[in-house]
Scaffold this motif. Structure first.
Motif, PDB file in Angstrom:
ATOM      1  N   ARG A 264       0.764  -1.234   0.136  1.00 33.11           N
ATOM      2  CA  ARG A 264      -0.004  -0.007   0.078  1.00 33.11           C
ATOM      3  C   ARG A 264       0.718   1.362  -0.029  1.00 33.11           C
ATOM      4  O   ARG A 264       0.573   2.096  -0.719  1.00 33.11           O
ATOM      5  CB  ARG A 264      -0.810  -0.032   1.378  1.00 33.11           C
ATOM      6  N   ASP A 265       2.056   1.309   0.925  1.00 27.72           N
ATOM      7  CA  ASP A 265       2.621   2.465   0.838  1.00 27.72           C
ATOM      8  C   ASP A 265       3.374   2.934  -0.420  1.00 27.72           C
ATOM      9  O   ASP A 265       3.398   4.042  -0.640  1.00 27.72           O
ATOM     10  CB  ASP A 265       3.588   2.493   2.097  1.00 27.72           C
ATOM     11  N   ARG A 266       4.120   2.019  -1.083  1.00 18.45           N
ATOM     12  CA  ARG A 266       4.894   2.164  -2.193  1.00 18.45           C
ATOM     13  C   ARG A 266       3.783   2.353  -3.266  1.00 18.45           C
ATOM     14  O   ARG A 266       3.994   3.458  -4.026  1.00 18.45           O
ATOM     15  CB  ARG A 266       5.585   0.963  -2.561  1.00 18.45           C
ATOM     16  N   LYS A 268       0.893   4.145  -3.017  1.00 21.26           N
ATOM     17  CA  LYS A 268       0.406   5.202  -2.685  1.00 21.26           C
ATOM     18  C   LYS A 268       1.428   6.550  -3.416  1.00 21.26           C
ATOM     19  O   LYS A 268       1.101   7.431  -3.889  1.00 21.26           O
ATOM     20  CB  LYS A 268       0.218   5.853  -1.138  1.00 21.26           C
ATOM     21  N   GLU A 269       2.884   6.145  -3.207  1.00 23.06           N
ATOM     22  CA  GLU A 269       3.949   7.178  -3.351  1.00 23.06           C
ATOM     23  C   GLU A 269       3.781   7.033  -5.051  1.00 23.06           C
ATOM     24  O   GLU A 269       3.966   8.298  -5.563  1.00 23.06           O
ATOM     25  CB  GLU A 269       5.179   6.482  -3.043  1.00 23.06           C
TER      26      GLU A 269
END
Length: 303
Positions: A264-266, A268-269
Motif C-alpha cells: 500500500r505505501d509504495r 500511494k507514493e
C-alpha cells in the motif's frame, strides 16, 4: 476477487450475450442496442478477436508469438510481431516505473543461479523490434496484462461498429464498460474478495466508459498466492488486493498487479506521479484493521 455483474434485468430492444473460455478463464459479453442482427454480428466478431489475441500471446500454445520468442531468444535475437512488440514495450515501461514490481518474467520458476530471473535479462532493440535473453531460463509471460489487452481490443472493435452500451469481463477481474448501462447512471458491480470475513460485498462500483482491473494476492481457494514477488521469486504472503479504473485495460492490469507486489505505501507514493487521466480510481483491500478493509487511494466508487 469476486464481482457480481449486471447481466440480468436489462430491458432494451436488443440484448445480446455471448461467452467464451479463453486465457484460462471465462469471458462474457453483454451488448445492448436497437438492432439485434447488427449486435449479433459484432458479438461474433468480438469472440473471434478474443480467440485471435489468445493465439497471439499464450505461452501455452507452441504456435504463438510468445512461445516462439521464448524458444529462440536465448540463442539469438528474435524479430517480434509489431503488436506483441508494443505489449513488451509496455511491460518494459511498467517494469521501470514500478522499480521492478511489474515484471513480464515473474512467472519464470526460481533457479539455482545467484541472480534471480528478471526483466533485466531481456534486451530490446527498438530500431529493429528484436528481443534477446541473456540466459536460457528467461521466459516472457504476458498473462498479467493479457486479459486487459484483449478487452481493449474488443472495446475498440465495439466502438468502431457503433455499439454504445456494452459490458465485457474476463474472469471476474478485468472489465470494460461502454456507456452508462441501461439506466445511464453506470454499470453497477459488487466488489468482494474470497478471504473477507463478512458476507456480501465490500463496495458497489458504478462504471461508465471505463476499464477496470482487479488483482488479488489470494484470488483462489489455495493458501499460496499465485502472484510472485520478482525480487524474491516467492509468492506474496499476506492477503491483499488492488483494483483500479482508467481508460486502458492493459495499463490498469499492469498497475494493479504491481501494486500487490509493492504494498500500500509504495503504491500511494507511485500514484503521486501518475495522472488521474491514466488511473481514475484506485482501491486497496487488506487485513490491517482485522477483517478485509477497503481504502480508497484515489477517487471513489463512481468512475
Amino acid at each position: 476477487m469476486r464481482l457480481a455483474f449486471p447481466f440480468t434485468k436489462v430491458f432494451l430492444v436488443a440484448r445480446i450475450t455471448r461467452n467464451i473460455a479463453a486465457m484460462g478463464t471465462l469471458f462474457e459479453l453483454l451488448l445492448l442496442g436497437d438492432d439485434t442482427e447488427h449486435l449479433t454480428d459484432v458479438a461474433e466478431a468480438s469472440i473471434a478477436e478474443l480467440k485471435r489475441v489468445e493465439q497471439l500471446i499464450s505461452r501455452y500454445d507452441p504456435r504463438s508469438e510468445i512461445s516462439r520468442i521464448n524458444r529462440d531468444a536465448a540463442a539469438q535475437s528474435v524479430q517480434v510481431d509489431r503488436e506483441v512488440w508494443e505489449l513488451i514495450e509496455l511491460g518494459a515501461s511498467a517494469w521501470e516505473t514500478t522499480g521492478g514490481a511489474f515484471d513480464l518474467t515473474a512467472s519464470t520458476p526460481a533457479s539455482d543461479q545467484p541472480v534471480p530471473v528478471s526483466f533485466a535479462q531481456v534486451s530490446l532493440d527498438d530500431v529493429h523490434r528484436r528481443v534477446a535473453f541473456s540466459r536460457s531460463d528467461v521466459k516472457l509471460d504476458l498473462g498479467a496484462i493479457g486479459k486487459g489487452y484483449a478487452l481493449d481490443r474488443v472495446k475498440q472493435l465495439l466502438l468502431e461498429y457503433g455499439v454504445k452500451q456494452a459490458f465485457v469481463h474476463g474472469g471476474s477481474s478485468s472489465v470494460t464498460a461502454i456507456g452508462g448501462g441501461p439506466q445511464g447512471t453506470g454499470w453497477q458491480i459488487e466488489l468482494a474478495v474470497n478471504w473477507q470475513d463478512a458476507p456480501g460485498g465490500l463496495a458497489t462500483l458504478s462504471l461508465k466508459d471505463v476499464s477496470l482491473s482487479c488483482s488479488d494476492s489470494h484470488s483462489s481457494e489455495t493458501a499460496v498466492s499465485d502472484i510472485i514477488d520478482p525480487s524474491t521469486s516467492a509468492p506474496i504472503g499476506e492477503p491483499r488486493a488492488c483494483f483500479c479504473t482508467g481508460p486502458s485495460g492493459v495499463e490498469c492490469e499492469a498497475f494493479s498487479t504491481a501494486a500487490i507486489v509493492m504494498g500500500r505505501d509504495r503504491t500511494k507514493e507511485l500514484l503521486r506521479e501518475i495522472a488521474p487521466t491514466t488511473l481514475a480510481s484506485v482501491g486497496w483491500i487488506d487485513q490491517s484493521s482485522g477483517g478485509a478493509t477497503l481504502t480508497w487511494l484515489r477517487g471513489g466508487p463512481s468512475r
